[in-house]
Design a protein around this motif. Structure first.
Motif, PDB file in Angstrom:
ATOM      1  N   ASP A 262       0.801  -1.218   0.000  1.00  0.00           N
ATOM      2  CA  ASP A 262       0.000   0.000   0.000  1.00  0.00           C
ATOM      3  C   ASP A 262       0.835   1.269   0.000  1.00  0.00           C
ATOM      4  O   ASP A 262       0.302   2.370   0.130  1.00  0.00           O
ATOM      5  CB  ASP A 262      -0.934   0.005   1.214  1.00  0.00           C
ATOM      6  CG  ASP A 262      -0.173  -0.081   2.535  1.00  0.00           C
ATOM      7  OD1 ASP A 262       0.979  -0.558   2.538  1.00  0.00           O
ATOM      8  OD2 ASP A 262      -0.739   0.311   3.568  1.00  0.00           O
ATOM      9  N   ALA A 263       2.156   1.139  -0.158  1.00  0.00           N
ATOM     10  CA  ALA A 263       3.032   2.304  -0.123  1.00  0.00           C
ATOM     11  C   ALA A 263       2.891   3.123  -1.408  1.00  0.00           C
ATOM     12  O   ALA A 263       2.640   2.581  -2.484  1.00  0.00           O
ATOM     13  CB  ALA A 263       4.484   1.871   0.062  1.00  0.00           C
ATOM     14  N   ALA A 386      -8.313  -9.155   5.634  1.00  0.00           N
ATOM     15  CA  ALA A 386      -7.708  -8.899   4.326  1.00  0.00           C
ATOM     16  C   ALA A 386      -8.649  -8.036   3.503  1.00  0.00           C
ATOM     17  O   ALA A 386      -9.883  -8.086   3.663  1.00  0.00           O
ATOM     18  CB  ALA A 386      -7.419 -10.205   3.598  1.00  0.00           C
ATOM     19  N   ALA A 387      -8.064  -7.239   2.620  1.00  0.00           N
ATOM     20  CA  ALA A 387      -8.831  -6.459   1.663  1.00  0.00           C
ATOM     21  C   ALA A 387      -8.829  -7.204   0.340  1.00  0.00           C
ATOM     22  O   ALA A 387      -7.764  -7.568  -0.165  1.00  0.00           O
ATOM     23  CB  ALA A 387      -8.221  -5.075   1.485  1.00  0.00           C
ATOM     24  N   ILE A 388     -10.009  -7.444  -0.209  1.00  0.00           N
ATOM     25  CA  ILE A 388     -10.127  -8.048  -1.534  1.00  0.00           C
ATOM     26  C   ILE A 388     -10.431  -6.912  -2.494  1.00  0.00           C
ATOM     27  O   ILE A 388     -11.499  -6.301  -2.455  1.00  0.00           O
ATOM     28  CB  ILE A 388     -11.242  -9.113  -1.575  1.00  0.00           C
ATOM     29  CG1 ILE A 388     -11.105 -10.092  -0.397  1.00  0.00           C
ATOM     30  CG2 ILE A 388     -11.228  -9.838  -2.911  1.00  0.00           C
ATOM     31  CD1 ILE A 388      -9.778 -10.827  -0.352  1.00  0.00           C
ATOM     32  N   THR A 389      -9.469  -6.591  -3.338  1.00  0.00           N
ATOM     33  CA  THR A 389      -9.602  -5.435  -4.223  1.00  0.00           C
ATOM     34  C   THR A 389     -10.675  -5.688  -5.279  1.00  0.00           C
ATOM     35  O   THR A 389     -11.071  -6.839  -5.515  1.00  0.00           O
ATOM     36  CB  THR A 389      -8.267  -5.145  -4.920  1.00  0.00           C
ATOM     37  OG1 THR A 389      -7.982  -6.203  -5.840  1.00  0.00           O
ATOM     38  CG2 THR A 389      -7.135  -5.021  -3.906  1.00  0.00           C
ATOM     39  N   PRO A 390     -11.162  -4.640  -5.926  1.00  0.00           N
ATOM     40  CA  PRO A 390     -12.135  -4.850  -7.003  1.00  0.00           C
ATOM     41  C   PRO A 390     -11.614  -5.778  -8.098  1.00  0.00           C
ATOM     42  O   PRO A 390     -12.403  -6.410  -8.796  1.00  0.00           O
ATOM     43  CB  PRO A 390     -12.365  -3.426  -7.536  1.00  0.00           C
ATOM     44  CG  PRO A 390     -12.077  -2.537  -6.368  1.00  0.00           C
ATOM     45  CD  PRO A 390     -10.951  -3.204  -5.640  1.00  0.00           C
ATOM     46  N   GLU A 391     -10.271  -5.879  -8.224  1.00  0.00           N
ATOM     47  CA  GLU A 391      -9.687  -6.776  -9.225  1.00  0.00           C
ATOM     48  C   GLU A 391      -9.580  -8.209  -8.726  1.00  0.00           C
ATOM     49  O   GLU A 391      -9.187  -9.095  -9.476  1.00  0.00           O
ATOM     50  CB  GLU A 391      -8.296  -6.276  -9.634  1.00  0.00           C
ATOM     51  CG  GLU A 391      -8.273  -4.921 -10.305  1.00  0.00           C
ATOM     52  CD  GLU A 391      -8.418  -3.762  -9.325  1.00  0.00           C
ATOM     53  OE1 GLU A 391      -8.847  -2.673  -9.744  1.00  0.00           O
ATOM     54  OE2 GLU A 391      -8.122  -3.961  -8.127  1.00  0.00           O
ATOM     55  N   GLY A 392      -9.911  -8.442  -7.444  1.00  0.00           N
ATOM     56  CA  GLY A 392      -9.900  -9.790  -6.896  1.00  0.00           C
ATOM     57  C   GLY A 392      -8.637 -10.177  -6.165  1.00  0.00           C
ATOM     58  O   GLY A 392      -8.518 -11.318  -5.708  1.00  0.00           O
ATOM     59  N   GLY A 428     -15.580  -0.440  -3.833  1.00  0.00           N
ATOM     60  CA  GLY A 428     -15.609  -1.758  -4.462  1.00  0.00           C
ATOM     61  C   GLY A 428     -14.796  -2.800  -3.728  1.00  0.00           C
ATOM     62  O   GLY A 428     -14.901  -4.001  -4.035  1.00  0.00           O
ATOM     63  N   THR A 429     -14.002  -2.388  -2.760  1.00  0.00           N
ATOM     64  CA  THR A 429     -13.225  -3.335  -1.957  1.00  0.00           C
ATOM     65  C   THR A 429     -14.151  -4.106  -1.024  1.00  0.00           C
ATOM     66  O   THR A 429     -15.073  -3.538  -0.431  1.00  0.00           O
ATOM     67  CB  THR A 429     -12.166  -2.585  -1.123  1.00  0.00           C
ATOM     68  OG1 THR A 429     -11.263  -1.924  -2.005  1.00  0.00           O
ATOM     69  CG2 THR A 429     -11.391  -3.535  -0.213  1.00  0.00           C
ATOM     70  N   ARG A 430     -13.902  -5.403  -0.895  1.00  0.00           N
ATOM     71  CA  ARG A 430     -14.584  -6.220   0.111  1.00  0.00           C
ATOM     72  C   ARG A 430     -13.573  -6.557   1.194  1.00  0.00           C
ATOM     73  O   ARG A 430     -12.397  -6.790   0.907  1.00  0.00           O
ATOM     74  CB  ARG A 430     -15.119  -7.510  -0.511  1.00  0.00           C
ATOM     75  CG  ARG A 430     -16.163  -7.292  -1.591  1.00  0.00           C
ATOM     76  CD  ARG A 430     -16.411  -8.547  -2.386  1.00  0.00           C
ATOM     77  NE  ARG A 430     -17.121  -9.551  -1.630  1.00  0.00           N
ATOM     78  CZ  ARG A 430     -18.449  -9.738  -1.678  1.00  0.00           C
ATOM     79  NH1 ARG A 430     -19.193  -8.959  -2.447  1.00  0.00           N
ATOM     80  NH2 ARG A 430     -19.031 -10.676  -0.977  1.00  0.00           N
ATOM     81  N   LEU A 431     -14.012  -6.603   2.428  1.00  0.00           N
ATOM     82  CA  LEU A 431     -13.152  -6.998   3.543  1.00  0.00           C
ATOM     83  C   LEU A 431     -13.471  -8.439   3.911  1.00  0.00           C
ATOM     84  O   LEU A 431     -14.638  -8.796   4.101  1.00  0.00           O
ATOM     85  CB  LEU A 431     -13.363  -6.080   4.739  1.00  0.00           C
ATOM     86  CG  LEU A 431     -13.031  -4.605   4.484  1.00  0.00           C
ATOM     87  CD1 LEU A 431     -13.278  -3.783   5.730  1.00  0.00           C
ATOM     88  CD2 LEU A 431     -11.591  -4.453   4.023  1.00  0.00           C
ATOM     89  N   ARG A 432     -12.437  -9.241   3.983  1.00  0.00           N
ATOM     90  CA  ARG A 432     -12.591 -10.655   4.340  1.00  0.00           C
ATOM     91  C   ARG A 432     -12.014 -10.890   5.728  1.00  0.00           C
ATOM     92  O   ARG A 432     -10.877 -10.517   6.007  1.00  0.00           O
ATOM     93  CB  ARG A 432     -11.864 -11.549   3.327  1.00  0.00           C
ATOM     94  CG  ARG A 432     -12.126 -13.032   3.545  1.00  0.00           C
ATOM     95  CD  ARG A 432     -11.338 -13.854   2.547  1.00  0.00           C
ATOM     96  NE  ARG A 432      -9.911 -13.825   2.842  1.00  0.00           N
ATOM     97  CZ  ARG A 432      -8.960 -14.160   1.960  1.00  0.00           C
ATOM     98  NH1 ARG A 432      -9.286 -14.491   0.718  1.00  0.00           N
ATOM     99  NH2 ARG A 432      -7.688 -14.129   2.305  1.00  0.00           N
ATOM    100  N   LEU A 433     -12.798 -11.495   6.583  1.00  0.00           N
ATOM    101  CA  LEU A 433     -12.396 -11.768   7.951  1.00  0.00           C
ATOM    102  C   LEU A 433     -12.358 -13.271   8.182  1.00  0.00           C
ATOM    103  O   LEU A 433     -13.338 -13.973   7.913  1.00  0.00           O
ATOM    104  CB  LEU A 433     -13.382 -11.110   8.925  1.00  0.00           C
ATOM    105  CG  LEU A 433     -13.148 -11.334  10.414  1.00  0.00           C
ATOM    106  CD1 LEU A 433     -11.818 -10.732  10.855  1.00  0.00           C
ATOM    107  CD2 LEU A 433     -14.294 -10.752  11.227  1.00  0.00           C
TER     108      LEU A 433
END
Length: 493
Positions: A262-263, A386-392, A428-433
């Motif tokens: 993320d830098a 974790a962050a699941i980006t719109p690109e997966g 569009g990001t989904r957060l996965r726990l």
């Protein structure tokens, strides 16, 4: 510039002096990682008008004595500080500086040395505060892979072999899975008499408890992706000196040399120049009093004031798989990959949010609140976000753990702290726990018997249940547009 080598009570020390007659302010770096690796750093300080010293700590590389991590650093640092102040090239002013274990040495000198031997300013980067802090999470859970790697590379030896654990794992891929953990030296094939003592230290906060009595300026430097990020922030918050500055970037333990995914290019800082400018102001007493600093906002080019913090917001997480699962230490959830199986016998509880309808700036401490039960007398509960980006693509955001000893089968409500976040999440990001019972080999496996995970030789599978609808993901969300700041100006003001 002149490079000298001296021995201070048997501790071999390189001294880099600037051009000119002096006297000069001095910077002291005490390290177990070979003082010769700091020669470029010494030259950098000397070009900026500082005498700079790098010293092998007791029992390491060229220095005499026995190597006992975390035992002698205040006394040996104090003797060296007195020696520096007696030298004709010294003007009497001293900065203690260092990263990781060297950061511990700098802090030990500032907080535990007698008056007259303490430095006038401290630069502590990704500080390994103490034996208990580096070996265990705040919950007491054992950090296995990091400690095994460090001890294999540096423990009970005069020199270092950075690849020792990697080579041992290549020869024996199951090395860290062998029980008991305390027998690791036998598997490594060399003596490590201090290894059992690593795990005897349980009392955290010995140095930070002294921080409130500090009387010197502090520059604390860390990274969101560093093991010791929480300790770095706690040190800054608790510092009692006239001024304390915090620089927290989107970095790992190697700081700017180890940027996170993320830098942003705007997060790259010339640390050498910043350190020298800060040290000049600190020694002259020209820093504004109080706590100030900056944190990088990952996923953006922004730096924010260190006091910026979001308001807690609970995000809905939808269960996908494994409300009932088995935490089997023989087949633990692994720490090194983010791929999640969604078929077969569940080994974790998996939940996700809906796609974010708009970007979120998440700044501050995050946590998971849940109701759950285990059928064993002792259980670790890991929460991995974790962050699941719109690109997966999956990007790790945080990992936290709570160790529980609830009566078997009885539901309990508790919180798993996820640490501090500084991240912009795109729309569009989904957060996965993930809620799991292990995170191996980063952490030692809980045997679920109630026995010490370090000495246990018997493992039990643990049946887990996570209460449906009883998981709350709480993130610190900025309510208004973040106000950016300039990191250099904020540190030097």
């Amino acid at each position: 510039m002149r490079l000298l080598t001296a021995a201070v009570e048997g501790l071999v020390t390189d001294v880099q002096l600037p051009d000119g007659d002096g006297p000069f302010p001095a910077v002291l770096v005490r390290t177990p990682y070979d003082r010769r690796r700091h020669r470029a750093e010494l030259r950098g300080w000397a070009r900026r008008g500082f005498a700079c010293l790098a010293q092998d700590v007791r029992g390491r590389h060229a220095s005499a004595g026995a190597w006992q991590p975390y035992e002698n650093e205040a006394a040996d640092g104090a003797e060296t500080a007195r020696w520096i102040r007696r030298q004709p090239w010294s003007d009497g002013r001293l900065v203690a500086a260092g990263a990781s274990y060297a950061g511990h040495c700098a802090l030990a000198l500032a907080l535990r040395a007698p008056e007259g031997a303490r430095p006038d300013a401290v630069i502590a980067a990704v500080p390994a505060l103490g034996a208990a802090e580096v070996a265990r999470e705040p919950s007491g859970v054992e950090r296995l892979a990091a400690r095994a790697g460090w001890w294999a590379a540096h423990g009970d030896r005069r020199d270092s072999d950075e690849e020792a654990l990697a080579k041992a794992l290549a020869a024996d891929p199951e090395l860290l899975a062998h029980l008991p953990v305390s027998d690791l030296p036998t598997r490594l094939g060399r003596g490590l008499p201090s290894w059992p003592g690593v795990w005897r230290h349980r009392e955290r906060g010995r140095l930070t408890s002294r921080a409130g009595r500090a009387d010197t300026p502090l520059l604390a430097v860390g990274g969101h992706h560093d093991h010791f990020a929480e300790d770095t922030v706690a040190l800054w918050r608790g510092w009692g000196g006239p001024s304390a500055r915090l620089l927290m970037g989107t970095w790992g333990h190697g700081l700017v040399a180890e940027p996170g995914l993320d830098a942003d290019p705007a997060h790259r800082v010339s640390l050498g120049d910043l350190y020298a400018r800060w040290a000049r102001l600190a020694l002259a007493g020209e820093l504004r009093h109080g706590r100030h600093g900056v944190i990088a906002l990952g996923g953006s080019p922004l730096w924010l004031p260190a006091g910026a913090e979001g308001e807690p917001r609970t995000l809905d997480v939808l269960p996908l798989h494994g409300a009932s699962f088995t935490a089997d230490p023989e087949r633990p959830v692994t720490s090194g990959e983010l791929t999640v199986p969604t078929d077969g016998t569940p080994d974790r509880c998996l939940l996700v949010t809906a796609p974010l309808p708009h970007p979120l700036e998440v700044v501050g401490p995050a946590e998971v609140r849940l109701e759950a039960r285990a059928d064993t007398p002792c259980a670790d509960w890991f929460a991995r976000l974790a962050a699941i980006t719109p690109e997966g693509a999956a990007e790790r955001l945080a990992v936290g753990v709570a160790r529980r000893a609830d009566p078997p089968g009885r539901a309990a409500e508790f919180t798993v702290a996820l640490g501090r976040l500084g991240r912009r999440l795109r729309a569009g990001t989904r957060l996965r726990l993930e809620i799991a019972g292990h995170h191996f080999p980063a952490h030692a496996r809980n045997p679920h018997t109630g026995d010490d995970p370090v000495t246990a030789a018997r493992l039990l599978a643990s049946r887990r249940e996570v209460g449906p609808g009883r998981v709350a993901l709480r993130l610190p969300v900025l309510r208004s547009r973040p106000t950016p700041t300039d990191p250099v100006q904020e540190i030097l003001r």
